[in-house]
Design a protein around this motif. Structure first.
Motif, PDB file in Angstrom:
ATOM      1  N   GLU A  19       0.837  -1.206   0.000  1.00 26.03           N
ATOM      2  CA  GLU A  19       0.000   0.000   0.000  1.00 26.03           C
ATOM      3  C   GLU A  19       0.872   1.257   0.000  1.00 26.03           C
ATOM      4  O   GLU A  19       0.556   2.242  -0.671  1.00 26.03           O
ATOM      5  CB  GLU A  19      -0.923  -0.001   1.212  1.00 26.03           C
ATOM      6  N   THR A  20       1.990   1.216   0.725  1.00 25.67           N
ATOM      7  CA  THR A  20       2.911   2.344   0.735  1.00 25.67           C
ATOM      8  C   THR A  20       3.496   2.582  -0.649  1.00 25.67           C
ATOM      9  O   THR A  20       3.561   3.719  -1.137  1.00 25.67           O
ATOM     10  CB  THR A  20       4.045   2.106   1.744  1.00 25.67           C
ATOM     11  N   LEU A  21       3.913   1.515  -1.304  1.00 24.54           N
ATOM     12  CA  LEU A  21       4.488   1.639  -2.642  1.00 24.54           C
ATOM     13  C   LEU A  21       3.453   2.162  -3.635  1.00 24.54           C
ATOM     14  O   LEU A  21       3.756   3.025  -4.477  1.00 24.54           O
ATOM     15  CB  LEU A  21       5.033   0.293  -3.120  1.00 24.54           C
ATOM     16  N   ASP A  22       2.239   1.645  -3.540  1.00 25.20           N
ATOM     17  CA  ASP A  22       1.197   2.047  -4.488  1.00 25.20           C
ATOM     18  C   ASP A  22       0.819   3.517  -4.336  1.00 25.20           C
ATOM     19  O   ASP A  22       0.348   4.147  -5.295  1.00 25.20           O
ATOM     20  CB  ASP A  22      -0.052   1.181  -4.295  1.00 25.20           C
ATOM     21  N   ALA A  23       1.000   4.059  -3.149  1.00 23.71           N
ATOM     22  CA  ALA A  23       0.599   5.446  -2.891  1.00 23.71           C
ATOM     23  C   ALA A  23       1.639   6.461  -3.360  1.00 23.71           C
ATOM     24  O   ALA A  23       1.348   7.656  -3.415  1.00 23.71           O
ATOM     25  CB  ALA A  23       0.337   5.642  -1.397  1.00 23.71           C
ATOM     26  N   LEU A  24       2.826   6.000  -3.720  1.00 24.91           N
ATOM     27  CA  LEU A  24       3.879   6.924  -4.118  1.00 24.91           C
ATOM     28  C   LEU A  24       3.633   7.478  -5.519  1.00 24.91           C
ATOM     29  O   LEU A  24       3.107   6.777  -6.386  1.00 24.91           O
ATOM     30  CB  LEU A  24       5.240   6.225  -4.109  1.00 24.91           C
ATOM     31  N   PRO A  25       4.024   8.715  -5.778  1.00 23.13           N
ATOM     32  CA  PRO A  25       3.991   9.229  -7.152  1.00 23.13           C
ATOM     33  C   PRO A  25       5.005   8.494  -8.016  1.00 23.13           C
ATOM     34  O   PRO A  25       5.910   7.829  -7.512  1.00 23.13           O
ATOM     35  CB  PRO A  25       4.350  10.709  -6.982  1.00 23.13           C
ATOM     36  N   ALA A  26       4.854   8.635  -9.334  1.00 25.20           N
ATOM     37  CA  ALA A  26       5.673   7.864 -10.266  1.00 25.20           C
ATOM     38  C   ALA A  26       7.157   8.187 -10.171  1.00 25.20           C
ATOM     39  O   ALA A  26       7.994   7.380 -10.574  1.00 25.20           O
ATOM     40  CB  ALA A  26       5.182   8.098 -11.693  1.00 25.20           C
ATOM     41  N   SER A  27       7.507   9.349  -9.644  1.00 26.36           N
ATOM     42  CA  SER A  27       8.914   9.748  -9.570  1.00 26.36           C
ATOM     43  C   SER A  27       9.629   9.193  -8.351  1.00 26.36           C
ATOM     44  O   SER A  27      10.842   9.341  -8.230  1.00 26.36           O
ATOM     45  CB  SER A  27       9.021  11.277  -9.539  1.00 26.36           C
ATOM     46  N   MET A  28       8.897   8.536  -7.445  1.00 28.78           N
ATOM     47  CA  MET A  28       9.478   8.130  -6.173  1.00 28.78           C
ATOM     48  C   MET A  28       9.598   6.617  -6.047  1.00 28.78           C
ATOM     49  O   MET A  28       8.824   5.858  -6.629  1.00 28.78           O
ATOM     50  CB  MET A  28       8.645   8.674  -5.006  1.00 28.78           C
ATOM     51  N   ALA A  29      10.591   6.186  -5.264  1.00 28.68           N
ATOM     52  CA  ALA A  29      10.780   4.773  -4.952  1.00 28.68           C
ATOM     53  C   ALA A  29      11.259   4.660  -3.517  1.00 28.68           C
ATOM     54  O   ALA A  29      11.998   5.516  -3.021  1.00 28.68           O
ATOM     55  CB  ALA A  29      11.793   4.130  -5.899  1.00 28.68           C
ATOM     56  N   VAL A  30      10.841   3.602  -2.848  1.00 22.09           N
ATOM     57  CA  VAL A  30      11.236   3.367  -1.460  1.00 22.09           C
ATOM     58  C   VAL A  30      12.603   2.688  -1.416  1.00 22.09           C
ATOM     59  O   VAL A  30      12.824   1.660  -2.059  1.00 22.09           O
ATOM     60  CB  VAL A  30      10.185   2.493  -0.738  1.00 22.09           C
ATOM     61  N   ILE A  31      13.508   3.287  -0.657  1.00 18.23           N
ATOM     62  CA  ILE A  31      14.800   2.656  -0.385  1.00 18.23           C
ATOM     63  C   ILE A  31      14.661   1.684   0.780  1.00 18.23           C
ATOM     64  O   ILE A  31      15.169   0.566   0.737  1.00 18.23           O
ATOM     65  CB  ILE A  31      15.857   3.722  -0.056  1.00 18.23           C
ATOM     66  N   GLY A  32      13.975   2.121   1.842  1.00 18.56           N
ATOM     67  CA  GLY A  32      13.782   1.288   3.024  1.00 18.56           C
ATOM     68  C   GLY A  32      12.983   2.051   4.057  1.00 18.56           C
ATOM     69  O   GLY A  32      12.217   2.963   3.725  1.00 18.56           O
ATOM     70  N   VAL A  33      13.134   1.678   5.322  1.00 21.30           N
ATOM     71  CA  VAL A  33      12.467   2.384   6.420  1.00 21.30           C
ATOM     72  C   VAL A  33      13.519   2.799   7.434  1.00 21.30           C
ATOM     73  O   VAL A  33      14.552   2.141   7.598  1.00 21.30           O
ATOM     74  CB  VAL A  33      11.386   1.522   7.107  1.00 21.30           C
ATOM     75  N   ASP A  34      13.235   3.933   8.128  1.00 20.41           N
ATOM     76  CA  ASP A  34      14.190   4.435   9.103  1.00 20.41           C
ATOM     77  C   ASP A  34      13.838   3.962  10.509  1.00 20.41           C
ATOM     78  O   ASP A  34      12.939   3.131  10.696  1.00 20.41           O
ATOM     79  CB  ASP A  34      14.280   5.966   9.032  1.00 20.41           C
ATOM     80  N   THR A  35      14.541   4.493  11.499  1.00 23.59           N
ATOM     81  CA  THR A  35      14.358   4.037  12.876  1.00 23.59           C
ATOM     82  C   THR A  35      13.023   4.472  13.471  1.00 23.59           C
ATOM     83  O   THR A  35      12.646   4.007  14.545  1.00 23.59           O
ATOM     84  CB  THR A  35      15.499   4.573  13.765  1.00 23.59           C
ATOM     85  N   ASP A  36      12.310   5.361  12.786  1.00 18.76           N
ATOM     86  CA  ASP A  36      10.957   5.739  13.210  1.00 18.76           C
ATOM     87  C   ASP A  36       9.888   4.957  12.463  1.00 18.76           C
ATOM     88  O   ASP A  36       8.691   5.216  12.628  1.00 18.76           O
ATOM     89  CB  ASP A  36      10.721   7.238  12.992  1.00 18.76           C
ATOM     90  N   GLY A  37      10.314   4.031  11.618  1.00 19.16           N
ATOM     91  CA  GLY A  37       9.365   3.253  10.838  1.00 19.16           C
ATOM     92  C   GLY A  37       8.839   3.973   9.619  1.00 19.16           C
ATOM     93  O   GLY A  37       7.907   3.491   8.963  1.00 19.16           O
ATOM     94  N   ARG A  38       9.414   5.117   9.284  1.00 15.58           N
ATOM     95  CA  ARG A  38       8.960   5.893   8.132  1.00 15.58           C
ATOM     96  C   ARG A  38       9.713   5.473   6.874  1.00 15.58           C
ATOM     97  O   ARG A  38      10.900   5.135   6.924  1.00 15.58           O
ATOM     98  CB  ARG A  38       9.168   7.385   8.378  1.00 15.58           C
ATOM     99  N   PRO A  39       9.047   5.514   5.720  1.00 14.22           N
ATOM    100  CA  PRO A  39       9.734   5.179   4.477  1.00 14.22           C
ATOM    101  C   PRO A  39      10.852   6.173   4.167  1.00 14.22           C
ATOM    102  O   PRO A  39      10.695   7.380   4.359  1.00 14.22           O
ATOM    103  CB  PRO A  39       8.622   5.268   3.418  1.00 14.22           C
ATOM    104  N   VAL A  40      11.965   5.662   3.721  1.00 14.82           N
ATOM    105  CA  VAL A  40      13.048   6.485   3.187  1.00 14.82           C
ATOM    106  C   VAL A  40      12.984   6.338   1.682  1.00 14.82           C
ATOM    107  O   VAL A  40      13.096   5.229   1.147  1.00 14.82           O
ATOM    108  CB  VAL A  40      14.424   6.024   3.711  1.00 14.82           C
TER     109      VAL A  40
END
Length: 269
Positions: A19-40
């Motif tokens: 769901e996180t990946l699907d919500a991103l705009p076309a220019s963005m990609a997830v590298i991973g998550v940080d220590t707060d659990g937020r997408p990087v």
């Protein structure tokens, strides 16, 4: 937000990840998550080129994961895979041009110069680059590839031709001018100054560093302070993501297997 620890492994099957990946705009990609659990994330519209430098492996996984996400959103890719095994998942995709032979990689990079000129002409005539298809150049084993390209040019260069390989010139031109016409470079390695120069290396506005030597940290994150002191045994997939030169976030990278990357790229998952 309550601070959390990094997960030991981050997979596509984790709750909420798709769901996180699907919500991103076309220019963005997830590298991973940080220590707060937020997408990087990396946003190619704002940070057009990314460099991955890791010790002990993992860079191919990062490139695969980023590339699959961008293909999912309609990008095309030129995959330069000197090792011939790192990105076989993408070899038969219609949106991917896959090259593994040094001579073919050389010709593909030289062809980028023509494509860059074509795109600049289109953008000039239409006033912007919005209608241009996003093109991602995926440079696996970049350092070794650049060395072999240099040797290749020495063997094929004819009298009167420039001493610097036109493949290097094309790569540098894309790093400098590609951002405005939706051309991007994902580079695995630590490109030498003799090839790209200091200004060329500085075009990588997102740098993903995994347990690299202090010298590498100083080269790519000089404004971010001293290199972190890693304690304990290395943990696969742990990186520091440097963006804007001085913003550093520790992250556990998203790891897509070959079948998962293929499914993501084609929209099947």
């Amino acid at each position: 937000m309550k601070k959390t620890t990094l997960p030991d492994l981050l997979r596509l099957t984790d709750p909420g990840l798709r769901e996180t990946l699907d919500a991103l705009p076309a220019s963005m990609a997830v590298i991973g998550v940080d220590t707060d659990g937020r997408p990087v994330t990396v946003d190619l519209d704002g940070a057009p080129h990314a460099l991955v430098s890791t010790c002990g492996g993992g860079s191919s996984t990062i490139l695969r994961t980023l590339t699959a996400q961008l293909l999912h959103h309609g990008a095309h890719a030129l995959v330069l895979d000197l090792k011939r095994i790192s990105h076989l998942w993408a070899r038969e995709l219609p949106t991917v041009t896959y090259r593994a032979d040094v001579a073919d990689i050389h010709d593909a990079l030289v062809g980028l110069a023509d494509e860059l000129r074509r795109r600049i002409d289109v953008a000039d005539r239409h006033g912007d680059a919005v209608g241009l298809l996003r093109l991602v150049v995926v440079f696996e084993s970049g350092d070794a590839t650049l060395r072999k390209l240099a040797r290749h040019w020495e063997t094929v260069r004819r009298p009167g031709e420039p001493r610097v390989s036109p493949a290097f010139t094309a790569l540098t031109d894309v790093l400098f001018a590609g951002a405005m016409v939706r051309m991007h470079v994902l580079f695995d390695g630590d490109p030498t100054l003799s090839v790209l120069g200091l200004e060329g290396r500085e075009q990588f506005s997102t740098v993903i560093l995994g347990r690299v030597p202090t010298g590498t940290w100083r080269r790519f994150a000089p404004a971010a302070g001293p290199a972190p002191k890693d304690r304990g045994r290395p943990h696969r997939g742990r990186v520091h993501v440097v963006q804007g030169g001085d913003t550093v976030r520790q992250a556990q990278v998203l790891s897509l297997t070959d079948p998962e990357a293929l499914g993501r790229a084609t929209g099947a998952s």
